[in-house]
Design a protein around this motif. Structure first.
Motif, PDB file in Angstrom:
ATOM      1  N   ASP A  63       0.830  -1.207   0.000  1.00 50.87           N
ATOM      2  CA  ASP A  63       0.000   0.000   0.000  1.00 50.87           C
ATOM      3  C   ASP A  63       0.867   1.261   0.000  1.00 50.87           C
ATOM      4  O   ASP A  63       0.571   2.243  -0.693  1.00 50.87           O
ATOM      5  CB  ASP A  63      -0.930   0.003   1.218  1.00 50.87           C
ATOM      6  N   ALA A  66       2.525   1.766  -3.398  1.00 53.97           N
ATOM      7  CA  ALA A  66       1.522   2.259  -4.348  1.00 53.97           C
ATOM      8  C   ALA A  66       1.331   3.764  -4.180  1.00 53.97           C
ATOM      9  O   ALA A  66       1.192   4.508  -5.169  1.00 53.97           O
ATOM     10  CB  ALA A  66       0.205   1.517  -4.152  1.00 53.97           C
ATOM     11  N   ALA A  67       1.345   4.230  -2.936  1.00 54.55           N
ATOM     12  CA  ALA A  67       1.226   5.668  -2.672  1.00 54.55           C
ATOM     13  C   ALA A  67       2.455   6.415  -3.199  1.00 54.55           C
ATOM     14  O   ALA A  67       2.339   7.527  -3.736  1.00 54.55           O
ATOM     15  CB  ALA A  67       1.048   5.916  -1.174  1.00 54.55           C
ATOM     16  N   MET A  69       4.345   5.545  -5.753  1.00 56.00           N
ATOM     17  CA  MET A  69       4.271   5.602  -7.208  1.00 56.00           C
ATOM     18  C   MET A  69       3.253   6.637  -7.673  1.00 56.00           C
ATOM     19  O   MET A  69       3.471   7.330  -8.682  1.00 56.00           O
ATOM     20  CB  MET A  69       3.929   4.218  -7.745  1.00 56.00           C
ATOM     21  N   SER A  70       2.161   6.750  -6.938  1.00 51.98           N
ATOM     22  CA  SER A  70       1.173   7.769  -7.270  1.00 51.98           C
ATOM     23  C   SER A  70       1.752   9.160  -7.090  1.00 51.98           C
ATOM     24  O   SER A  70       1.532  10.058  -7.915  1.00 51.98           O
ATOM     25  CB  SER A  70      -0.069   7.595  -6.388  1.00 51.98           C
ATOM     26  N   ARG A  71       2.503   9.348  -6.019  1.00 52.45           N
ATOM     27  CA  ARG A  71       3.148  10.639  -5.768  1.00 52.45           C
ATOM     28  C   ARG A  71       4.150  10.964  -6.871  1.00 52.45           C
ATOM     29  O   ARG A  71       4.213  12.089  -7.370  1.00 52.45           O
ATOM     30  CB  ARG A  71       3.835  10.619  -4.415  1.00 52.45           C
ATOM     31  N   SER A  73       4.151   9.954  -9.927  1.00 50.09           N
ATOM     32  CA  SER A  73       3.403  10.312 -11.132  1.00 50.09           C
ATOM     33  C   SER A  73       2.926  11.754 -11.054  1.00 50.09           C
ATOM     34  O   SER A  73       2.994  12.509 -12.037  1.00 50.09           O
ATOM     35  CB  SER A  73       2.217   9.364 -11.309  1.00 50.09           C
ATOM     36  N   GLY A  74       2.457  12.168  -9.868  1.00 44.23           N
ATOM     37  CA  GLY A  74       2.016  13.541  -9.678  1.00 44.23           C
ATOM     38  C   GLY A  74       3.150  14.547  -9.795  1.00 44.23           C
ATOM     39  O   GLY A  74       2.915  15.712 -10.149  1.00 44.23           O
ATOM     40  N   LYS A  79       6.712   6.689 -16.024  1.00 46.25           N
ATOM     41  CA  LYS A  79       6.693   5.294 -15.582  1.00 46.25           C
ATOM     42  C   LYS A  79       8.011   4.592 -15.900  1.00 46.25           C
ATOM     43  O   LYS A  79       8.459   3.724 -15.137  1.00 46.25           O
ATOM     44  CB  LYS A  79       5.530   4.555 -16.241  1.00 46.25           C
ATOM     45  N   ASP A 133       4.735  10.329   2.263  1.00 48.48           N
ATOM     46  CA  ASP A 133       3.792   9.320   1.768  1.00 48.48           C
ATOM     47  C   ASP A 133       4.124   7.906   2.221  1.00 48.48           C
ATOM     48  O   ASP A 133       3.484   6.951   1.776  1.00 48.48           O
ATOM     49  CB  ASP A 133       3.746   9.361   0.237  1.00 48.48           C
TER      50      ASP A 133
END
Length: 230
Positions: A63, A66-67, A69-71, A73-74, A79, A133
């Motif tokens: 989890d 995943a956070a 990787m989202s950060r 991307s932001g 990728k 994160d």
């Protein structure tokens, strides 16, 4: 038959003279190092969690990553610049205070990723955001060039100039003249100068980053003819 005998005799007579002819060549090596400011940081970081249940430890790390990787991307990190570098799950053992055999307590999961940060001015900001994160481990950071070709070409030119300078100096000291280049070969090309950190736990504070410089090295081996003095 007589002609063949005469030809062989002439060849035998000529051999000592050829063997006595000195090999008038000189072999030298040349090196050069280009120092330049990096424009990319490569960071290896991730998340570790302990829990009595293996599934819980693995889920918590998953989890959190995943956070991360989202950060990323932001933050505009592509990728292709994010790669899982290691994933592990293992038992955790405790040793009783009074001694005795170790006791199985639970499990530790670790998920590490390698990230290329191409905006070097925002590396500290990015690391601070990733810690916020859930990143709690930083294994290493090193600095590099996104396009090394220009620096590498300049290092090669300087290495050749260095080799020629050595050859000219030696030839002059020996009282001979440097002639044509007979051969040239390249050694191992690059020597990055990374800034590395030992594995450490991270804390959510502002992260100062000093990129310094990276080094690109070239080496060559050259052979020149030598011309004796007139």
């Amino acid at each position: 038959m007589r002609n063949l005998f005469c030809a062989a005799l002439i060849a035998l007579i000529a051999l000592p003279a050829a063997a006595e002819t000195p090999d008038r060549r000189i072999s030298v090596s040349g090196q050069a190092v280009i120092e330049t400011a990096p424009d990319m940081a490569i960071v290896r970081l991730g998340v570790t969690h302990k829990d009595k249940q293996a599934t819980n430890a693995l889920r918590k790390t998953s989890d959190a990553v995943a956070a991360l990787m989202s950060r990323l991307s932001g933050l505009g990190v592509a990728k292709r610049d994010v790669q899982t570098s290691s994933l592990s799950l293992g038992p955790v053992w405790n040793t009783p205070e009074g001694g005795g055999p170790r006791v199985h307590w639970g499990y530790e999961a670790a998920n590490m990723i390698t990230v290329r940060l191409r905006d070097i001015d925002t590396v500290g900001e990015a690391l601070d955001a990733l810690v916020s994160d859930g990143a709690n481990r930083l294994d290493s950071i090193r600095f590099a060039l996104q396009d090394r070709q220009e620096a590498m070409d300049e290092a090669r030119r300087r290495a050749v100039a260095n080799a020629r300078h050595k050859a000219e100096l030696l030839a002059d000291a020996a009282g001979v003249t440097l002639g044509d280049t007979v051969s040239i070969s390249e050694g191992r090309g690059e020597r990055p100068s990374p800034e590395r950190m030992a594995p450490t736990m991270m804390r959510s504070d502002s992260v100062p980053i000093a990129a310094g410089e990276v080094e690109i090295e070239a080496s060559v081996s050259m052979v020149f003819e030598l011309t004796p003095p007139e």
